[in-house]
Design an enzyme around this catalytic site. Structure first.
Site, PDB file in Angstrom:
ATOM      1  N   ARG A 143      48.557  51.604  43.356  1.00 17.37           N
ATOM      2  CA  ARG A 143      49.604  51.333  42.365  1.00 17.37           C
ATOM      3  C   ARG A 143      49.790  52.596  41.527  1.00 17.37           C
ATOM      4  NH1 ARG A 143      46.108  47.201  38.451  1.00 17.37           N
ATOM      5  NH2 ARG A 143      44.243  48.485  38.489  1.00 17.37           N
ATOM      6  N   ASN A 181      52.446  48.231  33.426  1.00 10.41           N
ATOM      7  CA  ASN A 181      51.019  47.949  33.261  1.00 10.41           C
ATOM      8  C   ASN A 181      50.254  49.254  33.090  1.00 10.41           C
ATOM      9  OD1 ASN A 181      48.934  45.600  33.710  1.00 10.41           O
ATOM     10  ND2 ASN A 181      48.097  47.361  34.775  1.00 10.41           N
ATOM     11  N   GLU A 182      49.715  49.456  31.912  1.00  8.90           N
ATOM     12  CA  GLU A 182      48.873  50.637  31.635  1.00  8.90           C
ATOM     13  C   GLU A 182      49.539  51.946  32.058  1.00  8.90           C
ATOM     14  OE1 GLU A 182      45.030  49.880  33.419  1.00  8.90           O
ATOM     15  OE2 GLU A 182      44.421  48.613  31.743  1.00  8.90           O
ATOM     16  N   GLU A 331      43.960  41.871  28.215  1.00  9.29           N
ATOM     17  CA  GLU A 331      43.034  41.823  29.362  1.00  9.29           C
ATOM     18  C   GLU A 331      41.636  42.085  28.833  1.00  9.29           C
ATOM     19  OE1 GLU A 331      43.719  44.428  32.668  1.00  9.29           O
ATOM     20  OE2 GLU A 331      45.871  44.065  32.673  1.00  9.29           O
ATOM     21  N   TRP A 339      34.827  48.676  38.555  1.00  6.94           N
ATOM     22  CA  TRP A 339      35.130  50.104  38.669  1.00  6.94           C
ATOM     23  C   TRP A 339      34.121  51.014  37.959  1.00  6.94           C
ATOM     24  CZ3 TRP A 339      35.420  50.975  33.569  1.00  6.94           C
ATOM     25  CH2 TRP A 339      35.985  49.997  32.749  1.00  6.94           C
ATOM     26  N   GLU A 379      40.374  44.796  44.453  1.00  6.08           N
ATOM     27  CA  GLU A 379      39.500  44.431  43.328  1.00  6.08           C
ATOM     28  C   GLU A 379      38.674  43.176  43.609  1.00  6.08           C
ATOM     29  OE1 GLU A 379      42.985  44.759  40.704  1.00  6.08           O
ATOM     30  OE2 GLU A 379      41.736  46.038  39.450  1.00  6.08           O
ATOM     31  N   GLN A 380      38.223  43.037  44.841  1.00  4.20           N
ATOM     32  CA  GLN A 380      37.526  41.812  45.251  1.00  4.20           C
ATOM     33  C   GLN A 380      36.279  41.511  44.422  1.00  4.20           C
ATOM     34  OE1 GLN A 380      37.363  43.391  49.220  1.00  4.20           O
ATOM     35  NE2 GLN A 380      38.243  41.523  50.055  1.00  4.20           N
ATOM     36  N   HIS A 382      35.664  42.233  41.254  1.00  7.16           N
ATOM     37  CA  HIS A 382      35.828  42.128  39.793  1.00  7.16           C
ATOM     38  C   HIS A 382      35.426  40.741  39.298  1.00  7.16           C
ATOM     39  CE1 HIS A 382      37.671  42.569  35.835  1.00  7.16           C
ATOM     40  NE2 HIS A 382      37.799  43.855  36.085  1.00  7.16           N
TER      41      HIS A 382
HETATM   42  C1  GLA Z   1      43.213  47.190  34.427  1.00  6.98           C
HETATM   43  C2  GLA Z   1      44.454  46.620  35.071  1.00  6.98           C
HETATM   44  C3  GLA Z   1      44.202  45.336  35.777  1.00  6.98           C
HETATM   45  C4  GLA Z   1      42.899  45.366  36.526  1.00  6.98           C
HETATM   46  C5  GLA Z   1      41.769  45.683  35.580  1.00  6.98           C
HETATM   47  C6  GLA Z   1      40.411  45.681  36.229  1.00  6.98           C
HETATM   48  O1  GLA Z   1      43.058  46.875  33.129  1.00  6.98           O
HETATM   49  O2  GLA Z   1      45.499  46.466  34.152  1.00  6.98           O
HETATM   50  O3  GLA Z   1      45.280  45.113  36.662  1.00  6.98           O
HETATM   51  O4  GLA Z   1      42.970  46.330  37.523  1.00  6.98           O
HETATM   52  O5  GLA Z   1      41.996  46.958  35.068  1.00  6.98           O
HETATM   53  O6  GLA Z   1      39.389  45.932  35.309  1.00  6.98           O
END
Ligand code: GLA
Length: 693
Positions: A143, A181-182, A331, A339, A379-380, A382
Site C-alpha cells: 500500500r 490512511n497514515e 487505532e 511489525w 498482517e496475519q 497482528h
Molecule cells: C497502521 C495501519 C493499519 C495497520 C496497523 C498495524 O496503523 O493504519 O492499517 O497496518 O498499522 O499495526
C-alpha cells in the site's frame, strides 16, 4: 374450506405479508428508531467486511455489540471492491455493512480508500505510482504506492471520495470520515520536483532572494534558474532541506483538501473529517495538514515492550494540540502488533490501563486495530479481538470490560476536556533541523522534549503541546526545550507572552536558526536575547558529562553544554558548570530574568533526571503552577479532565506494585459507584474520580 376458514386464511396470509414486508424494511427502520446518540466515550474497532462472506457479518457484529463496541471504521483499504474497474462503482455492499452495523447499535466511520489503489489504476496510469529517492517506481502489491502529487491520482481519488460522500454523506449511521490512511511517503519523480520548484518560486519570488536566504554562495550552490534546484533529503543545504519538508507538508495538505472538498460538499455538516496520524512521526508538518480537519485522530501503537506513559502521553498531547480539543485514538493494538522486533503481547490488564491513559489525555474514542485478521494478507500475525475461527481471543474479555466501563463513566466524562496551566512548545522545523545536524549523535530532539515533559507532567498532571505561534495567553508556564528554528512570528509571540506576565523557559539549541534554517545573526537566543539580558557564548558537544551545580542542586550535563553569559545586572545565574574542558569551568549554565510581571529562563545544560526534577519544581513554583491532585505515588499516572461539574481525575497505576492514594477530600469513584477517601489500585488498576454531586 368454509367462509370463516377462508377468512382466517386471508387474515393469516395478510399478516404474513405484513410481517414479511416489515421484515424487509426492518434493518433501516429498526436501527433508525433504536440507534442511540453516540456515547461520550466510544469503543471501536477496524472491521473489514469486504474480506468476509456477508453471511458472517452478523455474527461478528453481534460479538462486537456484546463487547460494547459502538463504532467501526470501514473501507479504508477497499478501493478494488468499491471500484472494480474505472468508473464502475459498487457501493451497495458497504451500504449493507453500515446498515448491518447499525442494527447492532454500531456507528460507522468511513475511510476513503486512497492509501491502497487498485491494480487496474496503477497499471493504466503508471505515473500515479510514487518514485523513490533513487528514481525507482513503486509497484502494486503493498500500500502507499501512490504519488501524492500526481494530478491523475488526485482526480481518481477525488472521484471515489465523491462517490462515497454522495452515497453516505447523509446516512444517519455514519459519524464521519477518515481521509486516506497514515500519510507517510513522498514521491521524488520529475513532476513532483517541478512542483517543488514552483513552490519555491511562490515562496521566495526571486532567485536572488532564495540564494541569499540559503547562502548558496557556499559550495557554488547558487541558482540561476528555478529548474536547477534539486530535491535533497537528509544531507544538503539546510534551507533546501527545510523547504522540501515544507513543500511535502503543503502537498499532503492539498492532497487531503482534494478529497476533503467533496466530502464536505456532500455530507451533513455534523459529520467530522479526520485522518489518522502516527504520534511522533515527523514526515510532514502536522500543524500544516491538520488545520483543515475537524478532529485529530492517531494510531497509538506500543510496538515492542510496554506502555511508556511519557512517550505515549506526549504523543497524545501532541495530537490533542493539533486542534486544541479532544481527539480520537482511531487505532490501537489489541495486545500486540506484527511489525516490531519482538511483537510481545501487552500484559493482562495493560490494554485496559492504556485505554484509560488515552482517555485521561483527552481521547474520546479508543478503537482497536483490528477486529479479525484476514486469512491471508500481510498482517496475519497482528493482534485481533477474535481469532481466525471467529471466536473471541483471551483479550476480548478485557476489551469488553473497557466497553462496559466506557458506558459507565461516559456521563461523568461527557463534555469534559483537558485544560492545562503548562504548555510545551514543539516544532517540526526544529526537530528536523536538529536531526539534520545533531552535532552530537546522542542529541535526540525527541528525547530532549521528553526529558522536560517527563518531569513536568506529574506536577501539572496535564500539559498542552503546542506550536510556537499558538495563543499562549492562558498558560502560567511555557517551556520550549529545543526551539531551534525560531521564525520572526514565533519570536514575537514569545516576547509578547513574557511581556504580558508569562514565564518562558528555553532549553538547549533554542533560537539558533531563523525561518530558513539559517543561523540567526545574533547569538542564542537570537531575538529573545535582549529580554534575557544574556546569551550563549559558545556551545559544546560533549563526549563526557560535565558537572553542574546551583539552585537546582548538583548533577551533570551529558551530550551538550552551552556556555552562557549574563549581560544585564538583573539577569540571575541559576546554574554553573563544574570543572571539565577548561572553557566551561565555573561558567553559567542557566540564566533567568524577571521582565515586568513575566520571566524568561534559558537552560544551557542538558539536565540529568534528578536535576531536572528540581528544576521543574522551581519552574512550577516560580510560575504559580499547581498540582490538581497532590501526593500521588510515583508510577500512578494522574490525568485531569474538566467540565461543568468540576475536575474528573483518571488514575492509572503503571508502577510495578499495588498503590494506595489518599484523597484530599472524599470523591466519587465512578467505576465502583462509591464515595472514597482513599483508593487502592492494583498493578494496572484504574480509578475515575469525580466531585461528589
Ligand atoms: C497502521 C495501519 C493499519 C495497520 C496497523 C498495524 O496503523 O493504519 O492499517 O497496518 O498499522 O499495526
Amino acid at each position: 374450506m368454509n367462509q370463516s376458514m377462508r377468512h382466517g386464511a386471508v387474515c393469516v396470509s395478510l399478516s404474513l405479508f405484513v410481517f414479511l414486508f416489515l421484515l424487509s424494511i426492518t434493518p433501516l427502520t429498526l436501527a433508525q428508531s433504536t440507534l442511540p446518540s453516540p456515547l461520550p466515550l466510544l469503543l471501536g474497532t477496524a472491521w473489514y467486511p469486504e474480506q468476509w462472506p456477508e453471511s458472517r457479518w452478523d455474527a461478528d457484529l453481534a460479538l462486537m455489540q456484546q463487547s460494547r463496541v459502538h463504532m467501526v471504521r470501514l473501507a479504508e483499504f477497499a478501493w478494488s471492491r468499491l471500484e472494480p474497474d474505472e468508473g464502475n462503482y459498487d457501493l451497495d455492499w458497504l451500504d449493507r455493512a453500515i446498515t448491518a452495523a447499525a442494527r447492532h447499535n454500531i456507528y460507522t466511520v468511513i475511510g476513503t480508500p486512497t492509501a491502497a489503489p487498485p491494480a487496474w489504476l496503477t497499471q493504466k496510469y503508471p505515473e500515479t505510482l510514487r518514485m523513490n529517492e533513487n528514481g525507482r517506481r513503486d509497484q502494486h502489491g503493498n500500500r502507499q504506492q501512490f504519488n501524492f502529487a500526481n494530478p491523475k491520482y488526485r482526480e481518481l481519488a477525488r472521484k471515489i471520495a465523491e462517490q462515497l460522500a454522495k452515497r453516505f454523506g447523509h446516512n444517519p449511521y455514519v459519524l464521519g470520515w477518515q481521509i486516506d490512511n497514515e500519510y507517510a511517503v513522498a514521491s521524488f519523480d520529475p513532476e513532483t520536483k517541478t512542483q517543488f520548484q514552483q513552490w519555491l518560486k511562490a515562496r521566495y519570488i526571486t532567485l536572488d532572494n532564495l540564494n541569499t536566504r540559503w547562502t548558496t554562495a557556499y559550495w557554488s550552490e547558487s541558482y540561476t534558474s528555478w529548474d536547477q534546484i534539486p530535491i535533497q533529503v537528509g544531507y544538503g543545504n539546510p534551507g533546501l532541506l527545510l523547504s522540501w519538508m515544507r513543500f511535502v507538508s503543503d502537498t499532503w495538505r492539498s492532497y487531503q483538501r482534494n478529497q476533503l472538498e467533496v466530502l464536505r460538499a456532500n455530507s451533513d455538516p455534523i459529520k467530522f473529517i479526520t485522518t489518522n496520524t502516527m504520534g511522533w512521526f515527523d514526515g510532514y508538518d502536522h500543524y500544516t495538514v491538520e488545520q483543515d480537519l475537524d478532529l485529530a485522530a492517531w494510531d497509538d501503537y506500543v510496538g515492542e515492550g510496554h506502555l511508556d506513559p511519557v512517550m505515549n502521553g506526549f504523543a497524545h498531547d501532541l495530537t490533542r494540540g493539533f486542534k486544541q480539543k479532544n481527539f480520537w485514538v482511531i487505532e490501537t493494538q489489541p495486545g500486540s502488533v506484527n511489525w516490531a522486533g519482538v511483537n510481545n503481547v501487552l500484559d493482562k490488564g495493560e490494554v485496559r490501563a492504556m485505554a484509560w491513559h488515552d482517555v485521561g489525555h483527552g481521547a474520546d474514542a479508543v478503537s482497536y486495530w483490528q477486529w479479525r485478521s484476514a486469512l491471508n494478507g500481510q498482517e496475519q500475525y497482528h493482534g485481533t479481538l477474535v481469532g481466525p475461527d471467529g471466536v473471541p481471543v483471551p483479550l476480548y474479555a478485557e476489551v469488553a470490560q473497557v466497553g462496559r466501563e466506557f458506558e459507565k463513566a461516559g456521563p461523568a466524562l461527557a463534555g469534559t476536556s483537558v485544560k492545562s496551566e503548562v504548555a510545551l512548545l514543539h516544532s517540526y522545523d526544529s526537530r528536523w533541523a536538529i536531526n539534520w545536524q545533531r552535532h552530537n549523535k546522542n542529541f535526540d530532539p525527541n528525547t530532549q522534549l521528553a526529558s522536560y515533559y517527563a518531569a513536568l507532567r506529574p506536577i501539572a498532571q496535564s500539559i498542552d503541546v503546542l506550536p510556537p505561534t499558538a495563543n499562549l495567553s492562558s498558560y502560567k508556564l511555557v517551556v520550549a526545550p529545543g526551539l531551534n528554528v525560531l521564525s520572526d512570528a514565533a519570536a514575537k509571540n514569545l516576547a509578547d507572552y513574557i511581556r504580558s506576565g508569562g514565564h518562558l523557559v528555553l532549553g538547549q539549541r533554542s533560537a539558533l536558526k531563523d525561518d530558513d534554517n539559517g543561523l540567526q545573526p545574533d547569538r542564542q537566543p537570537g531575538p529573545l536575547g535582549a529580554l534575557l539580558g544574556g546569551r550563549v557564548e559558545q556551545y559544546y558537544a560533549l563526549n563526557k558529562p560535565v558537572p553542574i551545580e546551583g539552585t537546582w542542586g548538583t548533577g551533570e550535563s551529558p551530550f551538550w553544554a552551552e556556555l552562557l553569559s549574563a549581560r544585564e545586572k538583573d539577569t540571575d545565574v541559576l546554574l554553573r558548570y563544574g570543572m571539565s574542558n577548561g572553557w566551561l569551568d565555573g561558567q553559567p549554565a542557566a540564566l533567568t530574568r524577571k521582565v515586568g510581571k513575566g520571566r524568561i529562563t534559558y537552560i544551557g545544560a542538558w539536565l540529568d533526571p534528578k536535576t531536572m526534577e528540581t528544576a521543574v519544581k522551581w519552574m512550577a513554583a516560580s510560575s504559580g503552577v499547581t498540582t490538581p491532585l497532590p501526593n500521588v505515588p510515583t508510577g500512578v499516572e494522574v490525568s485531569v479532565r474538566r467540565g461543568a461539574h468540576g475536575p474528573v481525575f483518571i488514575l492509572v497505576n503503571l508502577s510495578k506494585q499495588p498503590q494506595t492514594i489518599t484523597l484530599p477530600s472524599p470523591m466519587n469513584d465512578v467505576l465502583e459507584g462509591a464515595s472514597k477517601s482513599s483508593v487502592e489500585l492494583p498493578i494496572y488498576g484504574v480509578a475515575i474520580l469525580a466531585q461528589p454531586q
